[in-house]
Scaffold this motif. Sequence first.
Motif, short mmCIF file in Angstrom:
data_model
loop_
_atom_site.label_atom_id
_atom_site.label_comp_id
_atom_site.label_asym_id
_atom_site.label_seq_id
_atom_site.Cartn_x
_atom_site.Cartn_y
_atom_site.Cartn_z
N ARG A 3 -12.79 -1.17 -9.82
CA ARG A 3 -11.55 -1.88 -9.49
C ARG A 3 -11.66 -3.33 -9.90
O ARG A 3 -12.66 -4.00 -9.71
N ASP A 4 -10.57 -3.87 -10.48
CA ASP A 4 -10.56 -5.25 -10.96
C ASP A 4 -10.78 -6.25 -9.86
O ASP A 4 -11.35 -7.30 -10.06
N ASP A 5 -10.29 -5.93 -8.64
CA ASP A 5 -10.33 -6.93 -7.58
C ASP A 5 -11.71 -7.06 -6.95
O ASP A 5 -11.90 -7.83 -6.03
N LEU A 6 -12.71 -6.31 -7.47
CA LEU A 6 -14.06 -6.46 -6.94
C LEU A 6 -14.85 -7.50 -7.71
O LEU A 6 -15.93 -7.90 -7.30
N PRO A 90 -5.87 -0.99 -1.55
CA PRO A 90 -4.94 -2.10 -1.29
C PRO A 90 -3.75 -1.64 -0.45
O PRO A 90 -3.29 -0.49 -0.56
N LEU A 91 -3.27 -2.54 0.38
CA LEU A 91 -2.09 -2.24 1.19
C LEU A 91 -0.83 -2.40 0.36
O LEU A 91 -0.76 -3.23 -0.54
N SER A 92 0.18 -1.64 0.70
CA SER A 92 1.50 -1.85 0.13
C SER A 92 2.26 -2.80 1.05
O SER A 92 1.87 -2.99 2.21
N PRO A 93 3.34 -3.43 0.57
CA PRO A 93 4.13 -4.30 1.46
C PRO A 93 4.61 -3.60 2.73
O PRO A 93 4.61 -4.20 3.81
N ASP A 94 4.99 -2.34 2.60
CA ASP A 94 5.46 -1.60 3.79
C ASP A 94 4.32 -1.39 4.78
O ASP A 94 4.52 -1.47 6.00
N GLN A 95 3.12 -1.12 4.26
CA GLN A 95 1.96 -0.95 5.15
C GLN A 95 1.61 -2.27 5.83
O GLN A 95 1.18 -2.29 6.99
N ALA A 96 1.78 -3.39 5.11
CA ALA A 96 1.52 -4.70 5.71
C ALA A 96 2.49 -4.96 6.85
O ALA A 96 2.10 -5.46 7.91
N ARG A 97 3.75 -4.62 6.64
CA ARG A 97 4.75 -4.80 7.71
C ARG A 97 4.42 -3.91 8.92
O ARG A 97 4.59 -4.33 10.07
N ALA A 98 3.95 -2.70 8.64
CA ALA A 98 3.58 -1.79 9.73
C ALA A 98 2.40 -2.36 10.53
O ALA A 98 2.35 -2.23 11.76
N SER A 124 -2.57 -11.37 -4.01
CA SER A 124 -1.59 -11.88 -4.98
C SER A 124 -0.61 -12.84 -4.32
O SER A 124 -0.42 -12.84 -3.10
N GLU A 125 0.03 -13.63 -5.18
CA GLU A 125 1.09 -14.54 -4.72
C GLU A 125 2.27 -13.75 -4.19
O GLU A 125 2.93 -14.15 -3.23
N GLU A 126 2.52 -12.62 -4.80
CA GLU A 126 3.63 -11.76 -4.36
C GLU A 126 3.42 -11.29 -2.93
O GLU A 126 4.36 -11.28 -2.12
N ASN A 127 2.19 -10.91 -2.60
CA ASN A 127 1.89 -10.48 -1.24
C ASN A 127 2.07 -11.61 -0.24
O ASN A 127 2.57 -11.41 0.87
N ARG A 128 1.66 -12.80 -0.64
CA ARG A 128 1.83 -13.96 0.26
C ARG A 128 3.31 -14.26 0.48
O ARG A 128 3.71 -14.66 1.57
N ASN A 129 4.10 -14.06 -0.55
CA ASN A 129 5.56 -14.24 -0.40
C ASN A 129 6.13 -13.23 0.58
O ASN A 129 7.01 -13.55 1.39
#
Length: 410
Positions: A3-6, A90-98, A124-129
């Motif tokens: 995975r790239d994020d490692l 990685p979490l999805s935005p919906d999982q983060a909201r949950a 990511s910046e998108e996740n922080r948004n």
Amino acid sequence: MVRDDLYITVPSFFRCPISLDVMKSPVSLCTGVTYDRSSIQKWLDKGNNTCPATMQVLHSKDFVPNHNLQRLIQIWSNSLHRRVDSAPLPLSPDQARALIDEIDRSPHTRLASLSKLVCFARESEENRNVLGKIDGFVNMLVDLLGNVDGLVDEKANLAEQTMMILFSILNQYTHNSDLSDMILKSNRDCLSSMLLVLQQGSLDSRIATARVLEAIAMDAESKLVIADKKGLLSVLIRYLDPETDPSMIEAALSCLISISMPKRTKVKMVQLGAVKVLGKLLAESSSSVSSAEKVLKLLEMMSSCKEGRVEICGDRICVPAIVGKILKVSNAATEHGVMILWSVCYLFRDQKAQEAVAGNNGLTKILLLMQSNCSPSVRQMSADLIKIFRVNSKSCLSSYDTKTTHIMPF
């Protein structure tokens, strides 16, 4: 698949010098250099008779399998696969909201939920948004911060995760004044939790806390509330040590600059020994441009009060360190330095400070500064300083009257 994020770092000696890929079948030539079998075979099949890495002529084109290196590569590869397989997806935005909804419903799992949200925000910046725009999320984080319970270690862990999320979405949350009011002007005791993080948290959480404190110091009242928290100024000053991580030093300096405008805060910092600590930090040749500018800015702020000027003049390191940074760091650093010297030598007329400037080539620097493209205010302060030293018969400026009169400002 990796995975790239490692952010995997491959040991250099695992790579083939020809293909730069991890070797599958390492073999060594007579020169002692190891290559991947397929790569060196292609090199030799083209008629080459040299070692690609050293360009030595090969007395023999035979190669020997490097079994030791192959075992090391295999061990590393197996370890890597275990790391990837155990890494959370990685979490999805919906999982983060949950997860955010779960924090309120399940106090026993909120630390784990916050840890996952920290990872989500870092991706990511998108996740922080996404997190920054969720209604009520920041308020919930502040509530958690102000109502941390349990054992000290549990409180620190929960508080540091909360602080890292707050910091990560600080740029997305555009209502810093609201955040300041929530943390400082309510009945929540958030500052105690933030102090706990500064004292016991990880490096990342301590940096995050200092940055959040800097952001919420919006007005004179908020600055005083932060500075008056028992132990907070002390712990920030403690991090101004040359041995501290540079990022932590930068964060502590920025936070102190932000909260040190009120006079009583500057006096308190002086009483806590800030001048001596800053002088030592400034004298370090390894300090960055940004760090040097911030140190000089803080010293300039403290030189605006009598207590600060007394300490600056009395410290044997401080004034020489200030002189040493003039014309060597940046325009901003030079302006802060001249302002400090003007305060202690011209306004305060301190004899020790004047001698320290003269004894550390300060007069030459001030004369050169006046010939540069400095601001009018710096030029005027420099002229004031020159006048002080000109009338001082014990100074070395007399030599300039005969040898360098062409650059004298009067």
